[in-house]
Design an enzyme around this catalytic site. Structure first.
Site, PDB file in Angstrom:
ATOM      1  N   HIS A 137       0.796  -1.232   0.000  1.00 19.39           N
ATOM      2  CA  HIS A 137       0.000   0.000   0.000  1.00 19.39           C
ATOM      3  C   HIS A 137       0.828   1.281   0.000  1.00 19.39           C
ATOM      4  CE1 HIS A 137      -3.268  -2.822   0.962  1.00 19.39           C
ATOM      5  NE2 HIS A 137      -3.880  -2.029   0.117  1.00 19.39           N
ATOM      6  N   GLU A 374     -10.724 -10.723  -5.222  1.00 22.22           N
ATOM      7  CA  GLU A 374      -9.320 -10.719  -4.780  1.00 22.22           C
ATOM      8  C   GLU A 374      -8.980 -11.973  -3.994  1.00 22.22           C
ATOM      9  OE1 GLU A 374      -8.578  -6.995  -2.783  1.00 22.22           O
ATOM     10  OE2 GLU A 374     -10.401  -7.103  -1.623  1.00 22.22           O
ATOM     11  N   ASP A 398      -4.187  -8.237  -4.421  1.00 21.16           N
ATOM     12  CA  ASP A 398      -4.434  -9.324  -3.473  1.00 21.16           C
ATOM     13  C   ASP A 398      -4.656 -10.642  -4.201  1.00 21.16           C
ATOM     14  OD1 ASP A 398      -4.190  -8.419  -0.789  1.00 21.16           O
ATOM     15  OD2 ASP A 398      -5.908  -7.108  -1.136  1.00 21.16           O
ATOM     16  N   CYS A 445      -9.207  -3.144 -10.764  1.00 21.21           N
ATOM     17  CA  CYS A 445      -8.756  -1.949 -10.030  1.00 21.21           C
ATOM     18  C   CYS A 445      -7.419  -2.192  -9.334  1.00 21.21           C
ATOM     19  CB  CYS A 445      -9.806  -1.489  -9.035  1.00 21.21           C
ATOM     20  SG  CYS A 445     -10.164  -2.693  -7.743  1.00 21.21           S
TER      21      CYS A 445
HETATM   22  C1  PEP Z   1      -6.204  -5.098  -4.768  1.00 22.35           C
HETATM   23  O1  PEP Z   1      -6.044  -5.924  -3.864  1.00 22.35           O
HETATM   24  O2  PEP Z   1      -5.821  -5.269  -5.937  1.00 22.35           O
HETATM   25  C2  PEP Z   1      -6.871  -3.816  -4.481  1.00 22.35           C
HETATM   26  C3  PEP Z   1      -7.188  -2.976  -5.446  1.00 22.35           C
HETATM   27  O3  PEP Z   1      -7.094  -3.507  -3.178  1.00 22.35           O
HETATM   28  P1  PEP Z   1      -5.940  -2.983  -2.214  1.00 22.35           P
HETATM   29  O4  PEP Z   1      -4.700  -2.751  -3.029  1.00 22.35           O
HETATM   30  O5  PEP Z   1      -6.427  -1.744  -1.573  1.00 22.35           O
HETATM   31  O6  PEP Z   1      -5.781  -4.138  -1.260  1.00 22.35           O
HETATM   32 MG    MG Z   2      -7.041  -5.697  -1.951  1.00 24.43          MG
END
Ligand code: PEP
Ligand code: MG
Length: 509
Positions: A137, A374, A398, A445
């Site tokens: 993140h 995910e 994920d 996403c």
């Molecule tokens: C992901 O897991 O790809 C996602 C978009 O969520 P995050 O990166 O916030 O876990």
């Molecule tokens: Mg995620």
């Protein structure tokens, strides 16, 4: 008092870990008497949340040290302030902030998501960390701010001298210490060319992204704040495909109120003229802890109580959030998306909470519901999920870590944890086919979507929307415009037949 403190330390050790507990111990020694802890506890007794009570008490003690004549005593003000910050950090799970004095590259062992979110984009020219991986993140947030980041570069970066010139390549992950002049000039040229490409893409960013054979693809943005949303609108985003609401919840000692959330969601939606804003419900846990949703220490937090699992255990907090979304949806085009869903039962319980929120607010609003794909179980059961939701959105960050059993934050596994692994692509394809079979949209996403080189492949797999970090919107739109849908489908077939990520990457090149 001492018993209270020992109990507090033991509780901290159990729920927050030994490190946090040790900080408390240090603090206890430093505080020495009631001035700090007693003052904080008095505030808590009047109903002030623990974190705020602690900060206020620290501020008072710091102020009193600053006023004394003795220089040694005055210097203790900074000690108290520092330990105060460390205790807050331990309580909130967010590492302490240090301010940046001038323009330069931030070098750190690791960066927490809240630290990354707080980077000053005027001063921070790059981020270089010893640990971490590109889809962690912190790296995602640095990219959201448009700051080049190289993460997981190894411990040696911590030995860099403050004055040493360093050149970072955020695209390739290369780091050059004391770069020779010729290399600096080469990078200046590349930078200028990239700027030119970006400006050209930005000029047409407000136009829709349509393939050469007429297929329209929404290119939305991933945002975590009103400021990100404003930036995304300026980059031509077709709405928000992922609002990471957890960033409104982290780095504080109580959740935002329903009013505050409703206002924030509405303010984000107001940035977009009618394009939908997809509010992902609270996705805390694992590397995004929230202190007021305390949970026992877990051996494997990424396989633990995170995302919707945590939300369902704190139905009051999730219910408040859902009411806020319903209220915002009364005036704006919103969608709700649940993170880290694994089973249909979890989805049903979340939908029940949403129905209750609608009934509580008492307005009849349009509010499409989606799930993130995910957890591999959802991709494998995508057919059943697609029958129950309005849209699906693949979180490749994920999904990749769970398909490949490779921690997304582990620098040693960054190469393995490539979303272009055919095993991941096959699940994306399976989800896309299931979505299409039920007439649903399938977005991506995860970070993979932000790579313009991959846009064609994703479209070919059947993805109908891309949601990307705001700065990437213009160039991803350009990539869509340069793609023929028919050719993208052929490319996808070849990628699905490949047996390694390297082979897939070779096809893209
Ligand atoms: C992901 O897991 O790809 C996602 C978009 O969520 P995050 O990166 O916030 O876990
Ligand atoms: Mg995620």
């Amino acid at each position: 008092m001492e018993r209270d403190l020992t109990a507090a330390r033991d509780q901290a050790a159990e729920t927050l870990g030994e490190e946090a507990a040790d900080i408390l111990t240090v603090q206890l020694l430093l505080a020495g008497d009631d001035a700090l802890l007693g003052a904080a506890l008095d505030r808590v007794a009047t109903g002030v949340p623990a974190g705020r009570a602690w900060r206020d008490a620290v501020a008072d003690v710091v102020a009193s040290y600053q006023q004394v004549d003795d220089a040694y005593q005055r210097a203790r003000a900074e000690d108290v302030a520092d330990v105060g910050r460390r205790v807050v950090a331990a309580l909130t799970g967010v590492s302490p902030r240090r301010s940046v004095a001038g323009p330069g590259i931030v070098v750190a062992d690791a960066l927490g998501p809240a630290d990354a979110a707080a980077l000053d984009r005027e001063l921070v020219r790059g981020v270089l960390t010893a640990t971490g991986a590109p889809t962690g993140h912190a790296a995602i947030l640095a990219r959201t701010l448009g700051i080049p980041a190289v993460v997981g570069a190894g411990e040696s970066v911590l030995r860099l001298d403050e004055e040493q010139p360093v050149l970072l390549d955020g695209d390739t992950g290369a780091v050059y210490v004391q770069p020779p002049r010729a290399l600096r000039e080469e990078y200046d040229r590349r930078h200028a060319a990239a700027q030119q490409r970006r400006s050209a893409a930005l000029r047409v960013a407000g136009e829709p992204a349509v393939t050469t054979d007429g297929v329209h693809v929404a290119v939305a943005a991933n945002v975590g704040s009103v400021a990100d949303a404003a930036a995304a609108a300026g980059q031509g985003a077709d709405g928000v495909g992922l609002l990471r609401t957890e960033f409104l919840f982290l780095d504080r000692d109580e959740p935002p109120t329903e009013d505050e959330q409703a206002e924030t969601y509405a303010a984000i939606a107001a940035e977009f003229a009618g394009a939908p804003v997809t509010v992902r419900t609270l996705d805390v846990g694992a590397d995004k802890p929230a202190p007021y949703l305390a949970q026992p220490r877990e051996e494997n937090p990424f396989l633990g109580v995170r995302g919707l699992r945590l939300g369902l255990r704190h139905a009051d907090v999730l219910g408040t959030q859902l009411r806020a979304v319903v209220r915002a949806a009364a005036a704006h085009r919103m969608q709700v998306m649940f993170p880290m869903v694994t089973t249909l039962d979890e989805l049903q319980r979340a939908v029940d909470l949403l129905d209750r929120a609608r009934a509580d607010v008492g307005v009849d609003v349009q509010l499409p519901v989606g799930v993130m794909v995910e957890v591999p179980a959802v991709a494998l059961l995508a057919d059943a999920f697609a029958a129950r939701v309005d849209f699906l959105s693949v979180g490749t960050n994920d999904l990749t870590q769970y398909v490949l059993a490779a921690d997304r934050g582990n620098a040693d596994l960054a190469e393995l944890a490539d979303a272009c692994q055919p095993a991941v692509l096959r699940l994306v394809r399976q989800a896309a086919q299931a979505a299409a079979g039920h007439g649903r949209q399938l977005a991506v996403c995860g970070e993979l979507a932000a790579d313009p080189a991959v846009a064609g492949l994703l479209l070919g797999l059947g993805v109908t929307e891309l949601s990307v970090t705001p700065v990437a919107v213009p160039e991803v739109k350009q990539a869509v415009r340069a793609t023929s849908y028919a050719e993208a489908q052929q490319l996808a077939e070849r990628a699905l037949a490949a047996t390694s990520a390297a082979d897939v990457r070779a096809l893209l090149a």
